[in-house]
Design a protein around this motif. Structure first.
Motif, short mmCIF file in Angstrom:
data_model
loop_
_atom_site.label_atom_id
_atom_site.label_comp_id
_atom_site.label_asym_id
_atom_site.label_seq_id
_atom_site.Cartn_x
_atom_site.Cartn_y
_atom_site.Cartn_z
N PRO A 98 38.05 13.78 63.25
CA PRO A 98 37.14 13.02 64.11
C PRO A 98 37.68 11.67 64.56
O PRO A 98 37.09 11.03 65.42
CB PRO A 98 35.90 12.83 63.23
CG PRO A 98 36.44 12.84 61.84
CD PRO A 98 37.57 13.83 61.86
N ALA A 99 38.78 11.20 63.96
CA ALA A 99 39.23 9.83 64.25
C ALA A 99 40.69 9.77 64.67
O ALA A 99 41.41 8.85 64.34
CB ALA A 99 39.01 8.95 63.03
N ILE A 100 41.12 10.78 65.42
CA ILE A 100 42.52 10.83 65.82
C ILE A 100 42.63 10.85 67.34
O ILE A 100 41.61 10.87 68.05
CB ILE A 100 43.23 12.06 65.22
CG1 ILE A 100 42.62 13.36 65.78
CG2 ILE A 100 43.17 12.02 63.71
CD1 ILE A 100 43.44 14.58 65.51
N SER A 101 43.84 10.87 67.82
CA SER A 101 44.07 10.94 69.26
C SER A 101 45.24 11.89 69.51
O SER A 101 45.82 12.47 68.58
CB SER A 101 44.39 9.56 69.83
OG SER A 101 45.68 9.14 69.41
N MET A 102 45.62 12.02 70.78
CA MET A 102 46.71 12.92 71.12
C MET A 102 48.02 12.49 70.48
O MET A 102 48.91 13.32 70.25
CB MET A 102 46.86 13.00 72.63
CG MET A 102 47.83 14.08 73.08
SD MET A 102 47.80 14.31 74.85
CE MET A 102 49.24 15.34 75.06
N ALA A 103 48.16 11.20 70.17
CA ALA A 103 49.37 10.73 69.49
C ALA A 103 49.57 11.46 68.17
O ALA A 103 50.69 11.79 67.78
CB ALA A 103 49.29 9.23 69.26
N ASP A 104 48.47 11.73 67.47
CA ASP A 104 48.55 12.45 66.20
C ASP A 104 48.91 13.91 66.43
O ASP A 104 49.65 14.51 65.64
CB ASP A 104 47.22 12.34 65.46
CG ASP A 104 46.82 10.91 65.20
OD1 ASP A 104 47.39 10.29 64.29
OD2 ASP A 104 45.95 10.40 65.92
N ILE A 105 48.37 14.50 67.48
CA ILE A 105 48.70 15.89 67.80
C ILE A 105 50.20 16.03 68.08
O ILE A 105 50.85 16.96 67.58
CB ILE A 105 47.88 16.35 69.03
CG1 ILE A 105 46.38 16.29 68.75
CG2 ILE A 105 48.31 17.75 69.46
CD1 ILE A 105 45.92 17.17 67.62
#
Length: 374
Positions: free
Chosen positions: A226-233
């Motif tokens: 719930p607290a991530i963004s595409m950078a994490d993907i």
């Protein structure tokens, strides 16, 4: 004029914020050729090392000695809460892009602060609703033991219970943990059908990779960030991220403006902007436009101007700043495509599942504990 990017330049949140947030601010300043009228706009930045005392000292130096008018980003929730108090005391402005805690516009709100990009209420509430509607009934949390992580778990737990779901367990880890195996085993034995990783940055990436090693494929036990963004993907890679659902405030392929910002950012960083990077760009751009129109950087006047400005740019098609300091805009439910999906570019790794309207995503003012809400 001086704008200061206070962020995590080398720690666990640096790929979500850090140098990319500096680049976002640089792009916004470049759009006005680096000045307002005859007044040059200078950018400074510093690494707070995710330590509130370090951040407070840097903020005081900037505001008392260096003449910084606006502080942006902040990255860490604990740092953000501490710096918000300093900025209020000095009657300057701070716009948060990286931190997630919803306290910044709730019980800890300030007339000098705006929370621009996302918060734990929006991500947690939207994610809980979406996954429960898809059949996820029993939930287990692995959370970062911080203001940020606990805020996510609190918000999502409330939303889950309201929707007749069940929280079957929660465990907590420190920032920078390396071994999540015992937590993952507890989740697997709990009977949960949804595992929530209430963390971000390198903590999230490590936890997902270890969950995959334990056979969690996102099917029988859904894996939610719930607290991530595409950078994490992108940090995870297509194999480990495949099928992962998350909520994002920025989608690079939404429209011509988002694609143009992504292209400009890529030329600077050889990477695409995460939500915090796009948020810093938008916040600085909007702030500078307000100062230019007012011909003043007085914090009270600029805040009043921003509360009466509709924001439409490469970050959001339509956003507004509420009295509690929350910038309200649409959020996006995203899904990682995986290694076999057709891609238009090297970074075309996610797809838009649903748009969550801003008035549905953020805490309603009727439930606010902010003292500014009459």
């Amino acid at each position: 004029m001086k704008i200061g990017v206070l962020t995590d330049m080398s720690g666990p949140f640096s790929h979500q914020t850090g140098p990319g947030s500096v680049a976002g601010a640089e792009l916004a300043i470049a759009e006005i050729q680096g000045k307002i009228g005859d007044v040059p706009v200078e950018l400074v930045f510093a690494d707070h090392q995710n330590k509130p005392d370090v951040a407070v000292n840097l903020a005081r130096q900037w505001l008392d000695v260096d003449g910084v008018d606006l502080i942006v980003d902040l990255a860490s929730s604990a740092v953000a809460l501490a710096v918000q108090d300093v900025v209020k005391e000095k009657n300057r402005m701070v716009i948060f892009s990286g931190p997630g805690t919803d306290r910044l516009t709730n019980d800890a709100c300030s007339p000098n602060g705006i929370h621009w990009t996302y918060d734990t209420y929006a991500t947690g509430h939207s994610m809980a609703q979406a996954v429960i509607e898809a059949g996820g009934k029993k939930w287990f949390f692995i959370g970062n033991d911080s203001a940020f992580g606990r805020s996510i778990v609190e918000v999502m737990s409330g939303a889950i219970k309201k929707a007749s779901g069940e929280v079957v367990g929660e465990v907590w880890h420190p920032t920078g943990a390396n071994d999540y195996s015992s937590f993952i085993l507890q989740a697997q034995s709990s009977g949960a059908d949804v595992l929530v990783l209430a963390n971000s940055g390198t903590d999230f990436v490590r936890a997902v990779k270890q969950a995959r090693e334990f056979g969690i494929d996102g099917e029988s036990l859904r894996l939610v960030g719930p607290a991530i963004s595409m950078a994490d993907i992108l940090a995870l890679g297509p194999e480990d991220s495949q099928g992962l659902y998350y909520i994002d405030a920025f989608y690079w392929n939404l429209n011509d403006q988002t694609r143009a910002l992504t292209d400009a950012f890529y030329k600077k960083r050889n990477a695409i902007p995460a939500q915090a990077h796009a948020g810093v760009y938008s916040a600085v751009r909007t702030y500078l436009a307000a100062v230019a129109e007012l011909k003043s950087d007085d914090a009270k006047a600029v805040m009043e101007k921003l509360r009466n400005t509709e924001i439409s740019d490469a970050f959001t098609p339509a956003g507004t700043v509420r009295v509690d300091g929350r910038m309200v805009h649409d959020m996006y439910l995203m899904r990682a495509k995986g290694p076999d999906a057709k891609k238009a570019t090297d970074w075309d790794s996610v797809e838009l599942v649903a748009t969550v309207p801003g008035d549905k995503a953020y805490r309603p003012l009727s439930e606010s504990k902010c003292a500014l809400v009459k």
